[in-house]
Design a protein around this motif. Sequence first.
Motif, mmCIF file in Angstrom:
data_model
loop_
_atom_site.group_PDB
_atom_site.id
_atom_site.type_symbol
_atom_site.label_atom_id
_atom_site.label_comp_id
_atom_site.label_asym_id
_atom_site.label_seq_id
_atom_site.Cartn_x
_atom_site.Cartn_y
_atom_site.Cartn_z
ATOM 1 N N TYR A 177 5.550 13.301 4.311
ATOM 2 C CA TYR A 177 6.168 12.342 3.389
ATOM 3 C C TYR A 177 5.201 11.212 3.069
ATOM 4 N N VAL A 178 5.121 10.859 1.800
ATOM 5 C CA VAL A 178 4.303 9.753 1.320
ATOM 6 C C VAL A 178 5.235 8.733 0.672
ATOM 7 N N GLY A 190 0.788 -1.207 0.000
ATOM 8 C CA GLY A 190 0.000 0.000 0.000
ATOM 9 C C GLY A 190 0.825 1.264 0.000
ATOM 10 N N VAL A 191 0.145 2.339 0.358
ATOM 11 C CA VAL A 191 0.727 3.677 0.402
ATOM 12 C C VAL A 191 0.634 4.167 1.830
ATOM 13 N N TYR A 192 1.670 4.861 2.293
ATOM 14 C CA TYR A 192 1.706 5.345 3.672
ATOM 15 C C TYR A 192 2.040 6.826 3.718
ATOM 16 N N LEU A 193 1.717 7.437 4.856
ATOM 17 C CA LEU A 193 1.901 8.872 5.055
ATOM 18 C C LEU A 193 2.460 9.128 6.449
ATOM 19 N N SER A 249 0.845 12.799 -2.570
ATOM 20 C CA SER A 249 1.934 13.756 -2.402
ATOM 21 C C SER A 249 1.553 15.130 -2.945
ATOM 22 N N ILE A 250 0.927 15.159 -4.095
ATOM 23 C CA ILE A 250 0.514 16.430 -4.701
ATOM 24 C C ILE A 250 -0.650 17.042 -3.915
ATOM 25 N N ALA A 251 -1.667 16.239 -3.607
ATOM 26 C CA ALA A 251 -2.857 16.751 -2.920
ATOM 27 C C ALA A 251 -2.520 17.292 -1.529
ATOM 28 N N LEU A 252 -1.612 16.628 -0.816
ATOM 29 C CA LEU A 252 -1.268 17.054 0.546
ATOM 30 C C LEU A 252 -0.025 17.940 0.590
ATOM 31 N N GLU A 253 0.569 18.158 -0.574
ATOM 32 C CA GLU A 253 1.753 19.022 -0.697
ATOM 33 C C GLU A 253 2.843 18.618 0.287
ATOM 34 N N THR A 254 3.187 17.332 0.278
ATOM 35 C CA THR A 254 4.212 16.823 1.189
ATOM 36 C C THR A 254 5.581 17.355 0.766
ATOM 37 N N PRO A 255 6.259 18.089 1.639
ATOM 38 C CA PRO A 255 7.500 18.767 1.262
ATOM 39 C C PRO A 255 8.710 17.856 1.081
ATOM 40 N N TYR A 256 8.662 16.647 1.582
ATOM 41 C CA TYR A 256 9.836 15.786 1.501
ATOM 42 C C TYR A 256 9.761 14.738 0.394
ATOM 43 N N ASN A 257 8.739 14.826 -0.435
ATOM 44 C CA ASN A 257 8.669 13.956 -1.612
ATOM 45 C C ASN A 257 9.221 14.710 -2.792
ATOM 46 N N ASP A 258 9.983 14.012 -3.578
ATOM 47 C CA ASP A 258 10.311 14.530 -4.902
ATOM 48 C C ASP A 258 10.330 13.349 -5.854
ATOM 49 N N PHE A 259 10.065 13.622 -7.051
ATOM 50 C CA PHE A 259 10.004 12.569 -8.044
ATOM 51 C C PHE A 259 11.020 12.854 -9.155
ATOM 52 N N ASN A 260 12.140 13.458 -8.732
ATOM 53 C CA ASN A 260 13.209 13.755 -9.684
ATOM 54 C C ASN A 260 13.888 12.474 -10.126
ATOM 55 N N THR A 261 14.353 12.469 -11.340
ATOM 56 C CA THR A 261 15.159 11.351 -11.806
ATOM 57 C C THR A 261 16.611 11.668 -11.495
ATOM 58 N N HIS A 262 17.406 10.634 -11.347
ATOM 59 C CA HIS A 262 18.809 10.818 -10.974
ATOM 60 C C HIS A 262 19.713 10.383 -12.094
ATOM 61 N N ALA A 290 14.567 9.045 15.147
ATOM 62 C CA ALA A 290 13.791 9.159 16.395
ATOM 63 C C ALA A 290 12.581 10.073 16.183
ATOM 64 N N ARG A 291 12.766 11.136 15.449
ATOM 65 C CA ARG A 291 11.661 12.058 15.147
ATOM 66 C C ARG A 291 10.559 11.335 14.374
ATOM 67 N N ILE A 292 10.930 10.523 13.411
ATOM 68 C CA ILE A 292 9.952 9.778 12.613
ATOM 69 C C ILE A 292 9.165 8.809 13.490
ATOM 70 N N ARG A 293 9.822 8.203 14.469
ATOM 71 C CA ARG A 293 9.109 7.291 15.384
ATOM 72 C C ARG A 293 8.007 8.013 16.144
ATOM 73 N N ARG A 294 8.130 9.311 16.337
ATOM 74 C CA ARG A 294 7.111 10.084 17.059
ATOM 75 C C ARG A 294 6.028 10.651 16.136
ATOM 76 N N MET A 295 6.183 10.496 14.843
ATOM 77 C CA MET A 295 5.223 11.048 13.883
ATOM 78 C C MET A 295 3.972 10.197 13.779
#
Length: 136
Positions: free
Chosen positions: A31-32, A19-22, A123-136, A97-102
């Motif tokens: 982050y998604v 599935g998908v998580y947030l 990611s787009i609908a919630l405007e999650t700032p830590y997602n990017d879909f850039n290619t490397h 540790a911060r993520i464990r508290r989220m």
Amino acid sequence: MAMVPVIGCPPPLTTPASGVYLFSEGGEHLYVGRSNRLRKRYFLHCRPGSQQNQASFAFRLAREATQQLEASYTKDGGRKQMVLQDGFRTAFEEAKARIRRMSYRFVEEADQTRQALLELYVSIALETPYNDFNTH
């Protein structure tokens, strides 16, 4: 979003496989991601022993905390070298540790195409700032 979030503890044993998580913090959606092993993926994001190639969200948070925002694709400036730096390693551990508290939410989706589209949509609908879909 209808799911009551899991906070400060691992996802229940009844978590679906795929599935998908947030991840959210203080009402801000950050982050998604998507996985075919949701419960295991949660632990990879935040367990103390997770490595730099397993805890991508924590790594991103540590980059931000240390102002090392530019990715390097060389051996000398890569992820393995970054976690050897005392300041970065500390920031990386603090980020896990911060993520464990989220807050953590998830939705079941087994179909890979629908999973990818759902991750992108959320990611787009919630405007999650830590997602990017850039290619490397």
